[in-house]
Enzyme design. Structure first.
Site, PDB file in Angstrom:
ATOM      1  N   ASP A  10       0.986  -1.223  -0.026  1.00 56.97           N
ATOM      2  CA  ASP A  10      -0.108  -0.108  -0.085  1.00 56.97           C
ATOM      3  C   ASP A  10       0.921   1.163  -0.111  1.00 56.97           C
ATOM      4  O   ASP A  10       0.721   2.082   0.822  1.00 56.97           O
ATOM      5  CB  ASP A  10      -0.846   0.150   1.232  1.00 56.97           C
ATOM      6  CG  ASP A  10      -0.228  -0.160   2.695  1.00 56.97           C
ATOM      7  OD1 ASP A  10      -0.834   0.405   3.472  1.00 56.97           O
ATOM      8  OD2 ASP A  10       0.952  -0.516   2.694  1.00 56.97           O
ATOM      9  N   HIS A 240       9.596  -0.110   8.197  1.00 59.11           N
ATOM     10  CA  HIS A 240       8.787  -1.491   8.640  1.00 59.11           C
ATOM     11  C   HIS A 240       8.868  -2.473   7.478  1.00 59.11           C
ATOM     12  O   HIS A 240       9.121  -3.722   7.880  1.00 59.11           O
ATOM     13  CB  HIS A 240       7.305  -1.190   8.827  1.00 59.11           C
ATOM     14  CG  HIS A 240       7.154  -0.034   9.923  1.00 59.11           C
ATOM     15  ND1 HIS A 240       7.239  -0.318  11.453  1.00 59.11           N
ATOM     16  CD2 HIS A 240       6.828   1.204   9.910  1.00 59.11           C
ATOM     17  CE1 HIS A 240       7.049   0.571  11.937  1.00 59.11           C
ATOM     18  NE2 HIS A 240       6.574   1.603  11.402  1.00 59.11           N
TER      19      HIS A 240
HETATM   20  O1  RIB Z   1       2.394  -0.368  10.990  1.00 58.16           O
HETATM   21  C1  RIB Z   1       3.511  -0.410   9.768  1.00 58.16           C
HETATM   22  C2  RIB Z   1       2.678  -0.809   8.629  1.00 58.16           C
HETATM   23  O2  RIB Z   1       1.363   0.098   8.474  1.00 58.16           O
HETATM   24  C3  RIB Z   1       3.592  -0.626   7.425  1.00 58.16           C
HETATM   25  O3  RIB Z   1       3.274  -1.569   6.211  1.00 58.16           O
HETATM   26  C4  RIB Z   1       3.331   0.749   6.860  1.00 58.16           C
HETATM   27  O4  RIB Z   1       3.454   1.213   5.249  1.00 58.16           O
HETATM   28  C5  RIB Z   1       1.798   0.870   7.025  1.00 58.16           C
HETATM   29  O5  RIB Z   1       1.118   0.164   6.093  1.00 58.16           O
HETATM   30 CA    CA Z   2       2.891  -0.955   3.976  1.00 62.46          CA
END
Ligand code: RIB
Ligand code: CA
Length: 314
Positions: A10, A240
């Site tokens: 996303d 992340h």
């Molecule tokens: O909590 C972090 C996640 O949420 C990552 O994938 C960031 O891109 C959001 O989608």
């Molecule tokens: Ca993400």
């Protein structure tokens, strides 16, 4: 050694960093990008996925997917974190390509039929596309080599609510299906992603070597890092989604525990991921549903970001 993956995403600033890595790593074959709502609306996610591949000079199929959660009412997109455009509210170049005709779920089903047992699904957004693939063709779980999910949190609490991590919170019913489907699965949650930081100097070194993609990554990083500075007084940002890619390529940097996951789908704790370790005896069999999975509980964060940089500045 080539690792074929479908990257479900996303984009989103940290997604964009991870997409840069999977496109740069000679040992990763990107079979396709599948997009979902989450950080942005799904149309924006698709536009960004196409843009990032075009800026990198790569031709990678992009299949558009989930526009909303399976059950819950959609939450507003977090434009204060990723920008309304998902890449830090910058003047983005135009996109020339288009998504493929199949949906994300159909793409996952079709590509794993062509290459049974070979493809790893790396999911770094809400899990609606994987849940829909399971719904349309339950046998997909036997054709996928492994699922790597960036999402959830066991001991670190949530980043949206006190208990829920964003990807799981965005679609807890989809997460409940995916995390208990019984396929080989590794959860890369906040327990490890919050231990990894891309510092400003490191980001500058990386962006300088990304050609046309560099300035887009840098400007999106600057916006995202401002959020982290104000929210948790961090000098940098947590990549992340790149940590999920790092687990795939260097699992030795991680400590994992094997056990059962469950997801809270209703009430104020919706989106919480709860873990029952395999060796934990319990009289209540409800804690042993859905198949054993691997959960990352620790990581050498410095080594992880060193690897990320090594791939991007090769
Ligand atoms: O909590 C972090 C996640 O949420 C990552 O994938 C960031 O891109 C959001 O989608
Ligand atoms: Ca993400």
């Amino acid at each position: 050694m080539s690792i074929p993956i479908i990257f479900d995403t996303d984009p989103g600033v940290d997604d964009a960093q991870a997409i840069a890595i999977i496109m740069a790593d000679p040992d990763i074959e990107v079979v396709g990008l599948t997009t979902t709502f989450g950080n942005v609306h799904v149309e924006t996610a698709t536009r960004n996925a196409l843009l990032l591949t075009e800026l990198a000079g790569q031709t990678i199929p992009v299949a558009q997917g989930a526009a909303a959660p399976l059950v819950k009412k959609p939450f507003p997109v977090p434009d204060w974190i990723h920008g309304a455009d998902g890449l830090g509210n910058q003047q983005l170049p135009s996109v020339t390509g288009h998504a493929v005709d199949t949906t994300a779920a159909e793409f996952i089903i079709e590509e794993t039929r062509k290459r049974p047992g070979e493809i790893t699904l790396v999911a770094v957004g809400p899990l609606g596309n994987l849940a829909t693939a399971l719904q349309l063709d339950p046998s997909v779980k036997d054709r996928v080599k492994r699922v790597v999910v960036m999402g959830g949190s066991i001991a670190k609490g949530g980043n949206v609510t006190p208990v829920a991590e964003a990807n799981i919170f965005s679609d807890p019913h989809a997460a409940a299906r995916v995390l208990t489907a019984g396929w080989s699965l590794t959860m890369v949650g906040l327990d490890v992603t919050l231990n990894t930081v891309i510092e400003p100097e490191r980001m500058q070194r990386i962006a300088a070597k990304q050609g046309e993609l560099g300035p887009v990554l840098q400007r999106s990083y600057d916006f995202y890092a401002e959020f982290y500075r104000n929210a948790i007084q961090l000098d940098g940002c947590c990549p992340h989604d790149s940590v999920a890619v790092t687990w795939l390529r260097h699992p030795e940097l991680f400590t994992t525990q094997r056990g059962y996951l469950s997801v809270v789908t209703e009430g104020p704790a919706e989106g919480q991921t709860i873990f029952a370790a395999e060796d934990r005896e319990t009289p209540d069999q409800r804690w042993q549903q859905g198949g054993l999975v691997d959960v990352c509980v620790d990581v050498d964060g410095r080594a992880a970001v060193d690897w990320m940089e090594s791939v991007l500045v090769r």
